[in-house]
Scaffold this motif. Structure first.
Motif, PDB file in Angstrom:
ATOM      1  N   ILE A  19      19.596 -59.547  33.201  1.00 37.30           N
ATOM      2  CA  ILE A  19      20.590 -60.204  32.457  1.00 37.30           C
ATOM      3  C   ILE A  19      19.981 -59.834  31.117  1.00 37.30           C
ATOM      4  CG2 ILE A  19      21.285 -62.438  31.225  1.00 37.30           C
ATOM      5  CD1 ILE A  19      21.025 -63.785  34.005  1.00 37.30           C
ATOM      6  N   ILE A  20      20.710 -59.270  29.927  1.00 38.67           N
ATOM      7  CA  ILE A  20      20.060 -58.948  28.605  1.00 38.67           C
ATOM      8  C   ILE A  20      20.267 -60.216  27.680  1.00 38.67           C
ATOM      9  CG2 ILE A  20      20.667 -57.633  26.600  1.00 38.67           C
ATOM     10  CD1 ILE A  20      19.940 -55.988  29.227  1.00 38.67           C
ATOM     11  N   ASN A  21      19.066 -60.625  27.507  1.00 39.77           N
ATOM     12  CA  ASN A  21      18.891 -61.915  26.214  1.00 39.77           C
ATOM     13  C   ASN A  21      18.748 -61.099  24.965  1.00 39.77           C
ATOM     14  OD1 ASN A  21      18.230 -64.018  25.071  1.00 39.77           O
ATOM     15  ND2 ASN A  21      16.505 -64.375  26.099  1.00 39.77           N
ATOM     16  N   GLY A  22      19.746 -60.666  24.329  1.00 41.50           N
ATOM     17  CA  GLY A  22      19.703 -59.748  23.293  1.00 41.50           C
ATOM     18  C   GLY A  22      20.804 -59.333  22.870  1.00 41.50           C
ATOM     19  N   ASN A  23      20.929 -58.461  22.067  1.00 37.92           N
ATOM     20  CA  ASN A  23      22.308 -57.963  21.277  1.00 37.92           C
ATOM     21  C   ASN A  23      23.074 -57.376  22.562  1.00 37.92           C
ATOM     22  OD1 ASN A  23      24.190 -56.271  20.080  1.00 37.92           O
ATOM     23  ND2 ASN A  23      22.780 -55.399  18.637  1.00 37.92           N
ATOM     24  N   PRO A  24      24.509 -58.336  22.562  1.00 38.38           N
ATOM     25  CA  PRO A  24      25.598 -57.961  23.321  1.00 38.38           C
ATOM     26  C   PRO A  24      26.127 -56.653  23.571  1.00 38.38           C
ATOM     27  CG  PRO A  24      26.090 -60.024  22.117  1.00 38.38           C
ATOM     28  CD  PRO A  24      24.811 -59.326  21.486  1.00 38.38           C
ATOM     29  N   PRO A  43      27.569 -63.856  34.332  1.00 37.95           N
ATOM     30  CA  PRO A  43      28.686 -63.849  33.519  1.00 37.95           C
ATOM     31  C   PRO A  43      28.393 -63.004  32.055  1.00 37.95           C
ATOM     32  CG  PRO A  43      27.296 -65.746  32.969  1.00 37.95           C
ATOM     33  CD  PRO A  43      26.821 -65.050  34.074  1.00 37.95           C
ATOM     34  N   VAL A  44      28.569 -61.357  32.375  1.00 35.24           N
ATOM     35  CA  VAL A  44      28.540 -60.651  31.344  1.00 35.24           C
ATOM     36  C   VAL A  44      29.360 -60.893  30.213  1.00 35.24           C
ATOM     37  CG1 VAL A  44      28.328 -58.145  30.764  1.00 35.24           C
ATOM     38  CG2 VAL A  44      27.171 -59.077  32.575  1.00 35.24           C
ATOM     39  N   GLN A  45      30.637 -61.025  30.607  1.00 32.25           N
ATOM     40  CA  GLN A  45      31.821 -61.216  29.524  1.00 32.25           C
ATOM     41  C   GLN A  45      31.544 -62.384  28.563  1.00 32.25           C
ATOM     42  OE1 GLN A  45      33.824 -58.551  28.993  1.00 32.25           O
ATOM     43  NE2 GLN A  45      33.976 -59.623  27.096  1.00 32.25           N
ATOM     44  N   GLU A  46      31.030 -63.576  29.555  1.00 33.06           N
ATOM     45  CA  GLU A  46      30.759 -64.826  28.809  1.00 33.06           C
ATOM     46  C   GLU A  46      29.535 -64.441  27.599  1.00 33.06           C
ATOM     47  OE1 GLU A  46      29.673 -69.409  29.611  1.00 33.06           O
ATOM     48  OE2 GLU A  46      30.126 -67.976  31.407  1.00 33.06           O
ATOM     49  N   ILE A  47      28.697 -64.158  28.037  1.00 33.37           N
ATOM     50  CA  ILE A  47      27.421 -63.600  27.127  1.00 33.37           C
ATOM     51  C   ILE A  47      27.790 -62.691  26.100  1.00 33.37           C
ATOM     52  CG2 ILE A  47      25.315 -62.222  27.137  1.00 33.37           C
ATOM     53  CD1 ILE A  47      24.738 -62.907  30.046  1.00 33.37           C
ATOM     54  N   ILE A  48      28.790 -62.015  26.142  1.00 35.51           N
ATOM     55  CA  ILE A  48      29.391 -61.105  25.125  1.00 35.51           C
ATOM     56  C   ILE A  48      29.969 -61.905  24.274  1.00 35.51           C
ATOM     57  CG2 ILE A  48      30.795 -59.014  24.570  1.00 35.51           C
ATOM     58  CD1 ILE A  48      30.022 -57.786  27.226  1.00 35.51           C
ATOM     59  N   ASN A  49      30.977 -62.788  24.771  1.00 35.56           N
ATOM     60  CA  ASN A  49      31.912 -63.392  23.894  1.00 35.56           C
ATOM     61  C   ASN A  49      31.099 -64.743  23.259  1.00 35.56           C
ATOM     62  OD1 ASN A  49      33.844 -61.847  24.669  1.00 35.56           O
ATOM     63  ND2 ASN A  49      34.666 -63.283  26.191  1.00 35.56           N
ATOM     64  N   ASN A  50      30.009 -65.210  23.801  1.00 33.69           N
ATOM     65  CA  ASN A  50      29.266 -66.191  23.133  1.00 33.69           C
ATOM     66  C   ASN A  50      27.859 -65.879  22.953  1.00 33.69           C
ATOM     67  OD1 ASN A  50      31.653 -68.310  23.494  1.00 33.69           O
ATOM     68  ND2 ASN A  50      31.486 -67.350  25.626  1.00 33.69           N
ATOM     69  N   PRO A  51      27.362 -64.984  22.002  1.00 35.46           N
ATOM     70  CA  PRO A  51      26.243 -64.663  21.992  1.00 35.46           C
ATOM     71  C   PRO A  51      25.196 -65.907  21.519  1.00 35.46           C
ATOM     72  CG  PRO A  51      27.588 -63.733  20.172  1.00 35.46           C
ATOM     73  CD  PRO A  51      28.645 -64.175  21.119  1.00 35.46           C
ATOM     74  N   ASN A  52      25.787 -66.937  20.760  1.00 37.08           N
ATOM     75  CA  ASN A  52      24.792 -67.853  20.161  1.00 37.08           C
ATOM     76  C   ASN A  52      24.678 -68.999  21.375  1.00 37.08           C
ATOM     77  OD1 ASN A  52      25.210 -67.153  17.676  1.00 37.08           O
ATOM     78  ND2 ASN A  52      27.029 -68.052  17.224  1.00 37.08           N
TER      79      ASN A  52
END
Length: 105
Positions: A19-24, A43-52
């Motif tokens: 999992i990337i904990n950084g720049n989406p 949930p990659v798409q959720e991470i991309i959509n909610n970087p905060n």
């Protein structure tokens, strides 16, 4: 342009899901370069959509696996992990060569 550090390459070379904990945008680069981002596990798409909210999303995602047989899961993922490792080597070698050339000059 998206910069990938050794922190992105390490789990791929070590054949671990990540999992990337950084720049989406890192996920975008990985997908564009045909890497498996384990979207069925995390949930990659959720991470991309909610970087905060990335840390909350990551913790919730990892908690799903606390009672699973991780060795069985790893064996199931092994072909995908091997594919990623094979795919990343050319990118990683270019990075090493570039960093080596920078150190020479």
């Amino acid at each position: 342009e998206t910069f990938l550090s050794e922190k992105v390459y390490k789990p791929i070379i070590g054949m671990r899901p990540f999992i990337i904990n950084g720049n989406p945008r890192i996920y975008t680069w990985l997908k564009q370069n045909q890497f498996d981002c384990f979207e069925d596990l995390f949930p990659v798409q959720e991470i991309i959509n909610n970087p905060n909210s990335i840390q909350t999303i990551i913790v919730a995602s990892l908690l799903k696996y606390r009672n699973r047989d991780l060795m069985q899961l790893y064996q199931m993922l092994l072909p995908r992990l091997q594919y990623n490792r094979t795919s990343v080597l050319p990118h990683y070698l270019i990075l090493l060569l570039l960093s080596h050339n920078l150190m020479i000059y």
